[in-house]
Every structure is written in C-alpha cells, then in structure tokens.
Scaffold this motif. Structure first.
Motif, PDB file in Angstrom:
ATOM      1  N   GLY A  79      34.389  32.372  -8.965  1.00 53.20           N
ATOM      2  CA  GLY A  79      33.939  33.734  -8.686  1.00 53.20           C
ATOM      3  C   GLY A  79      32.428  33.849  -8.684  1.00 53.20           C
ATOM      4  N   ARG A  80      31.768  32.875  -8.109  1.00 55.31           N
ATOM      5  CA  ARG A  80      30.303  32.875  -8.075  1.00 55.31           C
ATOM      6  C   ARG A  80      29.796  34.211  -7.544  1.00 55.31           C
ATOM      7  NH1 ARG A  80      26.409  28.796  -4.729  1.00 55.31           N
ATOM      8  NH2 ARG A  80      24.499  29.358  -5.792  1.00 55.31           N
ATOM      9  N   THR A  81      28.956  34.832  -8.314  1.00 57.33           N
ATOM     10  CA  THR A  81      28.429  36.138  -7.956  1.00 57.33           C
ATOM     11  C   THR A  81      27.361  35.991  -6.884  1.00 57.33           C
ATOM     12  OG1 THR A  81      28.460  36.393 -10.357  1.00 57.33           O
ATOM     13  CG2 THR A  81      27.844  38.289  -9.084  1.00 57.33           C
ATOM     14  N   ALA A  82      27.196  37.006  -6.107  1.00 63.06           N
ATOM     15  CA  ALA A  82      26.178  37.003  -5.053  1.00 63.06           C
ATOM     16  C   ALA A  82      24.784  36.906  -5.659  1.00 63.06           C
ATOM     17  CB  ALA A  82      26.288  38.284  -4.233  1.00 63.06           C
ATOM     18  N   LEU A  83      23.909  36.265  -4.930  1.00 63.57           N
ATOM     19  CA  LEU A  83      22.497  36.243  -5.281  1.00 63.57           C
ATOM     20  C   LEU A  83      21.860  37.400  -4.523  1.00 63.57           C
ATOM     21  CD1 LEU A  83      20.086  34.833  -6.643  1.00 63.57           C
ATOM     22  CD2 LEU A  83      19.875  33.425  -4.585  1.00 63.57           C
ATOM     23  N   ILE A  84      21.361  38.374  -5.270  1.00 58.84           N
ATOM     24  CA  ILE A  84      20.801  39.576  -4.660  1.00 58.84           C
ATOM     25  C   ILE A  84      19.321  39.671  -5.002  1.00 58.84           C
ATOM     26  CG2 ILE A  84      20.889  42.096  -4.565  1.00 58.84           C
ATOM     27  CD1 ILE A  84      23.877  41.858  -5.268  1.00 58.84           C
ATOM     28  N   GLY A  85      18.510  39.798  -3.958  1.00 58.99           N
ATOM     29  CA  GLY A  85      17.069  39.936  -4.129  1.00 58.99           C
ATOM     30  C   GLY A  85      16.634  41.370  -3.930  1.00 58.99           C
ATOM     31  N   GLU A  86      15.523  41.703  -4.530  1.00 60.53           N
ATOM     32  CA  GLU A  86      14.952  43.038  -4.381  1.00 60.53           C
ATOM     33  C   GLU A  86      13.464  42.882  -4.074  1.00 60.53           C
ATOM     34  OE1 GLU A  86      15.950  46.511  -7.143  1.00 60.53           O
ATOM     35  OE2 GLU A  86      13.986  45.865  -7.857  1.00 60.53           O
ATOM     36  N   ASP A  87      12.987  43.557  -3.029  1.00 60.93           N
ATOM     37  CA  ASP A  87      11.557  43.473  -2.719  1.00 60.93           C
ATOM     38  C   ASP A  87      10.791  44.479  -3.573  1.00 60.93           C
ATOM     39  OD1 ASP A  87      11.703  45.992  -1.477  1.00 60.93           O
ATOM     40  OD2 ASP A  87      11.729  45.142   0.539  1.00 60.93           O
ATOM     41  N   LYS A  88       9.463  44.489  -3.446  1.00 59.65           N
ATOM     42  CA  LYS A  88       8.650  45.340  -4.319  1.00 59.65           C
ATOM     43  C   LYS A  88       8.883  46.828  -4.108  1.00 59.65           C
ATOM     44  CE  LYS A  88       4.468  45.113  -1.500  1.00 59.65           C
ATOM     45  NZ  LYS A  88       3.078  44.670  -1.508  1.00 59.65           N
TER      46      LYS A  88
END
Length: 170
Positions: free
Chosen positions: A122-131
């Motif tokens: 169940g590998r969780t998503a890698l979620i990025g956030e910009d500034k």
C-alpha cells in the motif's frame, strides 16, 4: 509509527550497541554497524536506506542519504536532486510514507554486492507542494516492489543502483 520507522528503530538499537562512543545518532539516523556481507546485513541496510530516504523527502535533509549512497548511483542522485530541487525552490513534500512490508536478499554480485528486493504494501503517494501551496502527486504506484544492488565498502553498505523497474503487486 510506519513500518520503515519501526524497522529503523530496531536497526538503530542494534547498531548503537556497537557504535563508537563518539557517535551521536539522531532519531532518524541509523548507523551501519553491521558490516558483514550477509543476507541479514544487506536486508537491515535496505530498511535503513528506506528510512533515511523517507526522512530526506519529509525534511529536505539529504546529508545522511548522500552518505548511504554510492557516488556513481544514478537513482540515488535522482532521489537527492529531487529533494534538493523542491526544498530549494521553497516547496516541500507533504506525503512521503513508504510502507515497507518485507525485505529479502536475493543473491550476490561479486565479493561485495548483494541484490535486495524491497516490497511496499500500500505504498502511499509521494505528494509535493510548491511554495504557493499547490500540491501535486509525484507518484502513486500502489503496492509492489523494487530491487536494489547494495555494495559493501569496507564495513559500510551503500546503495549502488536500482536494478530494474517498479513491479506492481504484493
């Protein structure tokens, strides 16, 4: 506590027993005190590497990850560069939890290398956030596994390369 963090804590506990008195491991830094070229040692290092990878993505600190990576490792450079680029631009990763379900040493490569397969449940998503706060899913592969080649350098393991691509399924 994630499976990775739990594994890192157990490796840290066993490693600190044989670490030098001058060593001061932090909660996320796990020393590689297990320097034998055995399946168990390679498996423990794989869990250590995944814990440090998770720490780098969640904190922006790649110092220890770089130390666990071979200087010629292209996948390692991608991991490190992606962290440095996002955090350097004022962003961050907001979801980085890899759920390592098992680790198995598969075979050897010469006198100092071991192939290790790492399964993610169940590998969780890698979620990025910009500034500005805009979030983007970087990857969301679901359960599966990756195979890595780890190489022993003296008494310390390093990730040398990812071997192959993501294989979906548990």
């Amino acid at each position: 506590m994630t499976a990775v963090a739990s594994a890192a804590a157990s490796v840290s506990a066993s490693a600190s027993a044989s670490a030098s008195p001058s060593a001061s491991p932090s909660e996320h830094a796990v020393r590689t005190a297990i320097g034998a070229n055995t399946p168990e040692s390679a498996e423990a290092f794989a869990r250590q590497y995944m814990a440090e990878l998770e720490h780098a993505y969640s904190s922006g600190d790649v110092t220890l990850l770089r130390g666990l990576s071979d200087s010629k490792c292209t996948v390692c450079a991608r991991y490190i560069d992606s962290v440095k680029k996002r955090y350097g631009a004022g962003g961050r990763y907001v979801q980085t939890d890899w759920d390592v379900s098992r680790v198995t040493a598969l075979g050897i490569d010469g006198n100092t290398g071991r192939y290790v397969r790492v399964w993610f449940a169940g590998r969780t998503a890698l979620i990025g956030e910009d500034k500005s706060g805009l979030r983007k899913t970087i990857e969301d592969p679901g359960p599966g596994h990756l195979t890595y080649l780890f190489r022993l350098h003296g008494h310390s393991w390093k990730l040398q390369e990812q071997s192959g691509r993501w294989v979906a399924g548990a």
